[in-house]
Design an enzyme around this catalytic site. Sequence first.
Site, PDB file in Angstrom:
ATOM      1  CB  THR A  68       3.621   2.089 -19.800  1.00  0.00           C
ATOM      2  OG1 THR A  68       4.202   3.253 -19.266  1.00  0.00           O
ATOM      3  CG2 THR A  68       4.590   1.435 -20.770  1.00  0.00           C
ATOM      4  NE  ARG A 108      10.891   9.731 -16.344  1.00  0.00           N
ATOM      5  CZ  ARG A 108      10.258   8.603 -16.601  1.00  0.00           C
ATOM      6  NH1 ARG A 108       9.330   8.558 -17.540  1.00  0.00           N
ATOM      7  NH2 ARG A 108      10.542   7.505 -15.942  1.00  0.00           N
ATOM      8  CB  VAL A 109      13.066  10.914 -22.081  1.00  0.00           C
ATOM      9  CG1 VAL A 109      12.997   9.652 -22.935  1.00  0.00           C
ATOM     10  CG2 VAL A 109      12.648  12.131 -22.907  1.00  0.00           C
ATOM     11  N   GLY A 110      11.573   8.527 -20.242  1.00  0.00           N
ATOM     12  CA  GLY A 110      11.744   7.244 -19.553  1.00  0.00           C
ATOM     13  C   GLY A 110      12.454   6.217 -20.409  1.00  0.00           C
ATOM     14  CG  ASP A 111      11.549   2.195 -19.440  1.00  0.00           C
ATOM     15  OD1 ASP A 111      10.701   3.070 -19.172  1.00  0.00           O
ATOM     16  OD2 ASP A 111      11.289   0.980 -19.381  1.00  0.00           O
ATOM     17  CB  THR A 118       5.743  -1.890 -17.708  1.00  0.00           C
ATOM     18  OG1 THR A 118       4.913  -0.814 -17.256  1.00  0.00           O
ATOM     19  CG2 THR A 118       5.482  -3.100 -16.841  1.00  0.00           C
ATOM     20  N   GLY A 119       7.276  -0.017 -15.707  1.00  0.00           N
ATOM     21  CA  GLY A 119       7.688   0.356 -14.352  1.00  0.00           C
ATOM     22  C   GLY A 119       8.624   1.547 -14.385  1.00  0.00           C
ATOM     23  N   GLY A 159      11.163   3.734 -15.209  1.00  0.00           N
ATOM     24  CA  GLY A 159      12.031   3.726 -16.380  1.00  0.00           C
ATOM     25  C   GLY A 159      13.494   3.981 -16.083  1.00  0.00           C
TER      26      GLY A 159
HETATM   27  C1  SD4 Z   1       8.445   5.229 -17.814  1.00  0.00           C
HETATM   28  N1  SD4 Z   1       8.394   2.829 -17.987  1.00  0.00           N
HETATM   29  O1  SD4 Z   1       8.232   6.243 -18.435  1.00  0.00           O
HETATM   30  C2  SD4 Z   1       7.569   4.004 -18.067  1.00  0.00           C
HETATM   31  C3  SD4 Z   1       6.438   4.027 -17.125  1.00  0.00           C
HETATM   32  C4  SD4 Z   1       5.672   2.764 -16.981  1.00  0.00           C
HETATM   33  O2  SD4 Z   1       3.832   1.695 -16.062  1.00  0.00           O
HETATM   34  O3  SD4 Z   1       5.978   1.724 -17.511  1.00  0.00           O
HETATM   35  N2  SD4 Z   1       4.607   2.771 -16.205  1.00  0.00           N
HETATM   36  O4  SD4 Z   1       9.317   5.149 -16.948  1.00  0.00           O
END
Ligand code: SD4
Length: 366
Positions: free
Chosen positions: A227, A255-258, A278-279, A281
């Site tokens: 990301t 799957r969809v993240g944030d 980030t992280g 989601g």
């Molecule tokens: C997610 N936030 O798809 C993203 C992943 C991410 O470092 O930020 N990874 O959840």
Amino acid sequence: MSNRRSFLHSSLLGSLGIFLTKKAGAVTRGPGDRASHIRGIGEVPGRVPGHPVVISTWDTGLAANKGAWEVLSRNGSALDAVEAGVKVTESSVNCCVGLGANPDRDGYVTLDASIMDHQFNCGSVAFLERIKHPISVARRVMEKTPHVLLVGVGAQQFAIAEGFPLEDGKLSEDAKKSYEQWLKKSEYKPVINIENTKSSAFGAAPSNDWGAAAPARLPNGKWNHDTIGMVAMDASGNLSGSVTTSGMGFKMRGRVGDSPIIGAGMFVDNEVGAVAATGQGEDVIRMCGSHAVVEFMRQGMSPEQACKAAVERIARIKKEKARDIQVAFIALNKKGEHGAYALQKGFSYALKNNNEERMVEVNSLI
Ligand code: SD4
């Protein structure tokens, strides 16, 4: 009565006119303009044009910031800058953000992205396959459709209709290897990529909360990130934000993240500030992370304090499971002040302005 009606009619049309022409970007108002006391969304009273600044997540942000700076240093808009910046990362063969990234558990790379300008215009794509620059498709969604978010086949169809080439969809060599490795156990256990500027870009051993190695650079020299989030302020003092990601490796199909969720993975309110996340989601979506950070800044918190307050909220929600995840926010306020905060240690962000180009190490809760 008829006077009152015509007054109401003309003032309604008048204010509609202001907003309509504003959206088309055609109105400039000076102090002598009778309408100058009526503010449109995103305009800030008495705004003093500032110095441009861009920040972005992780050390892949250094190269991305350079791309953004080419726009900002020529007095370009923050919106153009945040698109150009993260496109550098999407194009990079040394980064795992775009099509070269790890696939989902069925073996497909699926991409999410979002972009937002200083007037609450925003666009996103999610679950998009075989398109190299999801961030530019997100911008087209914003500019050319009445919608905010397009997903999956529909997003891909739109991208193709807009002239984006359909890539072959083959996994990169590295992604193929990690997928084959992953298939042996087929366990969904997200690896939280924690990095330390001293220990990753500059060489030593990183770790993650699964106890396994999650180096910021893989043995083949590629970056272990999926990301990039970026926020910027241009010379006119306007803010914009962008995020692009392949999401969590080996996620469930669909799957969809944030990242493509406006207010979760990224949010811009030009009166207050711009934020990207980030992280993990799912945990950012749960509490509308980036929007929360903007609201904390509106209440008077500094960017770092605001990011910290959001991270603390996630930690409260997750309780003891907070140790199992990483979440971090980066934020920029209207004064051009920036800051960030992470749940786990090791997160850093890249900064570029007229005077500085560097990584900034970030404080963490754990
Ligand atoms: C997610 N936030 O798809 C993203 C992943 C991410 O470092 O930020 N990874 O959840």
